[in-house]
Design a protein around this motif. Structure first.
Motif, PDB file in Angstrom:
ATOM      1  N   TYR A 188      19.676  14.023 -25.861  1.00 23.40           N
ATOM      2  CA  TYR A 188      20.747  13.065 -26.171  1.00 23.40           C
ATOM      3  C   TYR A 188      20.702  11.875 -25.217  1.00 23.40           C
ATOM      4  O   TYR A 188      20.820  10.721 -25.635  1.00 23.40           O
ATOM      5  CB  TYR A 188      22.092  13.784 -26.084  1.00 23.40           C
ATOM      6  N   ALA A 189      20.536  12.158 -23.915  1.00 23.48           N
ATOM      7  CA  ALA A 189      20.518  11.092 -22.921  1.00 23.48           C
ATOM      8  C   ALA A 189      19.358  10.127 -23.161  1.00 23.48           C
ATOM      9  O   ALA A 189      19.514   8.908 -23.039  1.00 23.48           O
ATOM     10  CB  ALA A 189      20.432  11.686 -21.517  1.00 23.48           C
ATOM     11  N   LEU A 190      18.194  10.646 -23.510  1.00 21.65           N
ATOM     12  CA  LEU A 190      17.040   9.784 -23.777  1.00 21.65           C
ATOM     13  C   LEU A 190      17.295   8.902 -24.990  1.00 21.65           C
ATOM     14  O   LEU A 190      17.001   7.698 -24.981  1.00 21.65           O
ATOM     15  CB  LEU A 190      15.789  10.633 -23.997  1.00 21.65           C
ATOM     16  N   ALA A 191      17.833   9.503 -26.053  1.00 15.41           N
ATOM     17  CA  ALA A 191      18.056   8.745 -27.289  1.00 15.41           C
ATOM     18  C   ALA A 191      19.106   7.661 -27.097  1.00 15.41           C
ATOM     19  O   ALA A 191      18.942   6.515 -27.547  1.00 15.41           O
ATOM     20  CB  ALA A 191      18.473   9.700 -28.412  1.00 15.41           C
ATOM     21  N   LYS A 192      20.202   7.984 -26.428  1.00 12.60           N
ATOM     22  CA  LYS A 192      21.251   6.998 -26.183  1.00 12.60           C
ATOM     23  C   LYS A 192      20.796   5.950 -25.166  1.00 12.60           C
ATOM     24  O   LYS A 192      21.176   4.772 -25.253  1.00 12.60           O
ATOM     25  CB  LYS A 192      22.521   7.693 -25.710  1.00 12.60           C
ATOM     26  N   GLY A 193      19.982   6.381 -24.196  1.00 13.40           N
ATOM     27  CA  GLY A 193      19.459   5.431 -23.218  1.00 13.40           C
ATOM     28  C   GLY A 193      18.584   4.369 -23.847  1.00 13.40           C
ATOM     29  O   GLY A 193      18.546   3.218 -23.396  1.00 13.40           O
ATOM     30  N   ALA A 194      17.898   4.744 -24.918  1.00 13.23           N
ATOM     31  CA  ALA A 194      17.068   3.765 -25.616  1.00 13.23           C
ATOM     32  C   ALA A 194      17.911   2.650 -26.209  1.00 13.23           C
ATOM     33  O   ALA A 194      17.508   1.480 -26.215  1.00 13.23           O
ATOM     34  CB  ALA A 194      16.253   4.463 -26.709  1.00 13.23           C
ATOM     35  N   LEU A 195      19.100   2.980 -26.709  1.00 18.63           N
ATOM     36  CA  LEU A 195      19.984   1.948 -27.257  1.00 18.63           C
ATOM     37  C   LEU A 195      20.457   1.004 -26.162  1.00 18.63           C
ATOM     38  O   LEU A 195      20.520  -0.215 -26.355  1.00 18.63           O
ATOM     39  CB  LEU A 195      21.191   2.589 -27.945  1.00 18.63           C
ATOM     40  N   ALA A 196      20.797   1.572 -25.004  1.00 22.46           N
ATOM     41  CA  ALA A 196      21.217   0.718 -23.890  1.00 22.46           C
ATOM     42  C   ALA A 196      20.093  -0.234 -23.503  1.00 22.46           C
ATOM     43  O   ALA A 196      20.323  -1.429 -23.267  1.00 22.46           O
ATOM     44  CB  ALA A 196      21.639   1.581 -22.703  1.00 22.46           C
ATOM     45  N   SER A 197      18.873   0.285 -23.455  1.00 24.46           N
ATOM     46  CA  SER A 197      17.729  -0.543 -23.076  1.00 24.46           C
ATOM     47  C   SER A 197      17.435  -1.620 -24.106  1.00 24.46           C
ATOM     48  O   SER A 197      16.941  -2.695 -23.759  1.00 24.46           O
ATOM     49  CB  SER A 197      16.489   0.339 -22.886  1.00 24.46           C
ATOM     50  N   ALA A 198      17.729  -1.334 -25.368  1.00 24.05           N
ATOM     51  CA  ALA A 198      17.413  -2.282 -26.444  1.00 24.05           C
ATOM     52  C   ALA A 198      18.495  -3.336 -26.646  1.00 24.05           C
ATOM     53  O   ALA A 198      18.282  -4.300 -27.392  1.00 24.05           O
ATOM     54  CB  ALA A 198      17.217  -1.524 -27.757  1.00 24.05           C
ATOM     55  N   THR A 199      19.630  -3.202 -25.981  1.00 27.29           N
ATOM     56  CA  THR A 199      20.766  -4.082 -26.249  1.00 27.29           C
ATOM     57  C   THR A 199      20.429  -5.551 -26.047  1.00 27.29           C
ATOM     58  O   THR A 199      20.691  -6.394 -26.912  1.00 27.29           O
ATOM     59  CB  THR A 199      21.968  -3.690 -25.375  1.00 27.29           C
ATOM     60  N   ARG A 200      19.853  -5.901 -24.914  1.00 26.01           N
ATOM     61  CA  ARG A 200      19.553  -7.310 -24.650  1.00 26.01           C
ATOM     62  C   ARG A 200      18.467  -7.828 -25.587  1.00 26.01           C
ATOM     63  O   ARG A 200      18.530  -8.971 -26.050  1.00 26.01           O
ATOM     64  CB  ARG A 200      19.139  -7.503 -23.192  1.00 26.01           C
ATOM     65  N   THR A 201      17.465  -6.993 -25.877  1.00 31.60           N
ATOM     66  CA  THR A 201      16.413  -7.403 -26.810  1.00 31.60           C
ATOM     67  C   THR A 201      16.988  -7.717 -28.183  1.00 31.60           C
ATOM     68  O   THR A 201      16.657  -8.737 -28.805  1.00 31.60           O
ATOM     69  CB  THR A 201      15.359  -6.288 -26.930  1.00 31.60           C
ATOM     70  N   LEU A 202      17.877  -6.846 -28.677  1.00 29.50           N
ATOM     71  CA  LEU A 202      18.490  -7.073 -29.986  1.00 29.50           C
ATOM     72  C   LEU A 202      19.396  -8.292 -29.960  1.00 29.50           C
ATOM     73  O   LEU A 202      19.455  -9.056 -30.939  1.00 29.50           O
ATOM     74  CB  LEU A 202      19.271  -5.836 -30.417  1.00 29.50           C
ATOM     75  N   ALA A 203      20.107  -8.495 -28.862  1.00 36.00           N
ATOM     76  CA  ALA A 203      20.987  -9.665 -28.759  1.00 36.00           C
ATOM     77  C   ALA A 203      20.172 -10.953 -28.852  1.00 36.00           C
ATOM     78  O   ALA A 203      20.586 -11.920 -29.511  1.00 36.00           O
ATOM     79  CB  ALA A 203      21.760  -9.627 -27.446  1.00 36.00           C
ATOM     80  N   THR A 204      19.019 -10.983 -28.210  1.00 31.57           N
ATOM     81  CA  THR A 204      18.151 -12.165 -28.283  1.00 31.57           C
ATOM     82  C   THR A 204      17.606 -12.343 -29.690  1.00 31.57           C
ATOM     83  O   THR A 204      17.565 -13.458 -30.225  1.00 31.57           O
ATOM     84  CB  THR A 204      16.995 -12.035 -27.277  1.00 31.57           C
ATOM     85  N   ALA A 205      17.208 -11.231 -30.315  1.00 34.84           N
ATOM     86  CA  ALA A 205      16.611 -11.295 -31.648  1.00 34.84           C
ATOM     87  C   ALA A 205      17.593 -11.786 -32.700  1.00 34.84           C
ATOM     88  O   ALA A 205      17.190 -12.433 -33.680  1.00 34.84           O
ATOM     89  CB  ALA A 205      16.067  -9.920 -32.037  1.00 34.84           C
ATOM     90  N   LEU A 206      18.886 -11.503 -32.520  1.00 37.18           N
ATOM     91  CA  LEU A 206      19.878 -11.856 -33.537  1.00 37.18           C
ATOM     92  C   LEU A 206      20.701 -13.092 -33.201  1.00 37.18           C
ATOM     93  O   LEU A 206      21.570 -13.490 -33.968  1.00 37.18           O
ATOM     94  CB  LEU A 206      20.825 -10.683 -33.795  1.00 37.18           C
ATOM     95  N   ALA A 207      20.410 -13.718 -32.072  1.00 40.33           N
ATOM     96  CA  ALA A 207      21.215 -14.874 -31.665  1.00 40.33           C
ATOM     97  C   ALA A 207      21.163 -16.000 -32.690  1.00 40.33           C
ATOM     98  O   ALA A 207      22.176 -16.667 -32.947  1.00 40.33           O
ATOM     99  CB  ALA A 207      20.741 -15.373 -30.301  1.00 40.33           C
ATOM    100  N   ASP A 208      20.003 -16.241 -33.290  1.00 38.22           N
ATOM    101  CA  ASP A 208      19.875 -17.319 -34.272  1.00 38.22           C
ATOM    102  C   ASP A 208      20.675 -17.052 -35.541  1.00 38.22           C
ATOM    103  O   ASP A 208      20.891 -17.968 -36.344  1.00 38.22           O
ATOM    104  CB  ASP A 208      18.399 -17.521 -34.633  1.00 38.22           C
ATOM    105  N   LEU A 209      21.109 -15.799 -35.740  1.00 40.63           N
ATOM    106  CA  LEU A 209      21.904 -15.456 -36.919  1.00 40.63           C
ATOM    107  C   LEU A 209      23.399 -15.491 -36.624  1.00 40.63           C
ATOM    108  O   LEU A 209      24.210 -15.038 -37.431  1.00 40.63           O
ATOM    109  CB  LEU A 209      21.510 -14.063 -37.425  1.00 40.63           C
ATOM    110  N   ALA A 210      23.770 -16.030 -35.450  1.00 41.11           N
ATOM    111  CA  ALA A 210      25.180 -16.089 -35.028  1.00 41.11           C
ATOM    112  C   ALA A 210      25.776 -14.694 -34.931  1.00 41.11           C
ATOM    113  O   ALA A 210      26.893 -14.432 -35.399  1.00 41.11           O
ATOM    114  CB  ALA A 210      26.001 -16.970 -35.964  1.00 41.11           C
ATOM    115  N   VAL A 211      25.019 -13.784 -34.313  1.00 46.71           N
ATOM    116  CA  VAL A 211      25.435 -12.393 -34.155  1.00 46.71           C
ATOM    117  C   VAL A 211      25.375 -12.025 -32.675  1.00 46.71           C
ATOM    118  O   VAL A 211      24.377 -12.315 -32.008  1.00 46.71           O
ATOM    119  CB  VAL A 211      24.515 -11.438 -34.951  1.00 46.71           C
TER     120      VAL A 211
END
Length: 285
Positions: free
Chosen positions: A195-218
């Protein structure tokens, strides 16, 4: 004169329905004792139309069991909280471990909400149990948590982004909210490695996803709610956890729901790429 334009006085006054006209999908909203339900009620109280995803077989297999009034009882509680009596509150089942299930859920929710778009995605679902310390876990446990806790969330975000990109007009207010569990804080989660590994992956991906979706006003943010009393502990174990909070009580589902619903509003438009701990001062270790 101020260097930058300042908000007009009317823009500074808090709107009691800041999400009026917007739509939201909340996953893992199958129990009235859960965080998903509390978030959905807050979003509805702010004016949003809400689609509730549930996977009742998961709850049935847990010690706490399914909600006694079923999915419709959960939806009725959300409808009761609506600020806009015309806002849609719909619900439907879904096992999100299938490769195509996340995209199908996005399409179903968008259709049910009736606006042709989805503004807010709250990925609250997770796999409970089927885990253990390092010496106990196996490939099946790792794969099960990855499929539910991580892969399905990333595929939901992908489907949401594709829907958003296809809009001729991209209105402001795009929000993606994910959930993690403080596995990177003091002590980690040595008893729940998968569980910790799977949830940790989401925490690690947060900034990457934020950058990827910024152009969509998200905006994309992740919340760690800390220990929340959703009915999974009782007796001495429950009391021991409560003693670790300065207030002497557990978090309630509405504690993280207040933060998550605020992040969905325009007041949080400058907050993105963040993993936010909302733990009530919980003492770890």
């Amino acid at each position: 004169m101020p260097r930058f334009p300042q908000p007009a006085p009317e823009d500074l006054r808090r709107d009691s329905r800041p999400l009026l006209g917007r739509t939201a999908l909340v996953t893992g909203a199958s129990r009235r004792d859960g965080i998903g339900y509390a978030v959905a009620r807050r979003l509805a109280a702010y004016g949003a139309g809400v689609y509730l995803h549930h996977h009742v077989p998961h709850d049935v297999a847990q010690p706490w069991g399914a909600d006694p009034e079923g999915a419709e009882g959960v939806a009725a509680g959300v409808r009761e909280a609506r600020a806009d009596p015309e806002a849609v509150v719909a619900h439907g089942p879904g096992d999100l471990t299938g490769p195509t299930a996340p995209a199908e859920l996005i399409a179903t929710a968008t259709g049910a909400l009736g606006t042709g778009r989805l503004d807010i995605l709250v990925a609250n679902h997770a796999l409970s149990g089927h885990d253990g310390p390092l010496d106990h876990i196996d490939a099946a446990m790792l794969d099960a948590h990855w499929a539910t806790d991580t892969r399905s969330v990333i595929l939901l975000v992908q489907a949401y982004a594709r829907l958003r990109a296809a809009l001729a007009d991209r209105p402001p207010g795009g929000r993606i909210l994910m959930m993690t569990s403080g596995q990177d804080l003091a002590g980690g989660m040595p008893g729940e490695v998968a569980y910790a590994l799977a949830k940790g992956a989401l925490a690690s991906a947060t900034r990457t996803l934020a950058t990827a979706l910024a152009d969509l006003a998200v905006t994309v943010n992740t919340v760690n709610p800390g220990p929340v009393d959703t009915g999974y502990l009782d007796g001495e174990a429950h009391d021991a956890v409560a003693a670790r909070f300065p207030s002497g009580r557990w978090g309630t589902p509405d504690d993280p729901a207040r933060l998550l619903s605020w992040l969905a509003t325009d007041e949080a438009q400058w907050v993105t790429g963040q993993v936010i701990d909302s733990e009530g001062g919980f003492r770890r270790g």
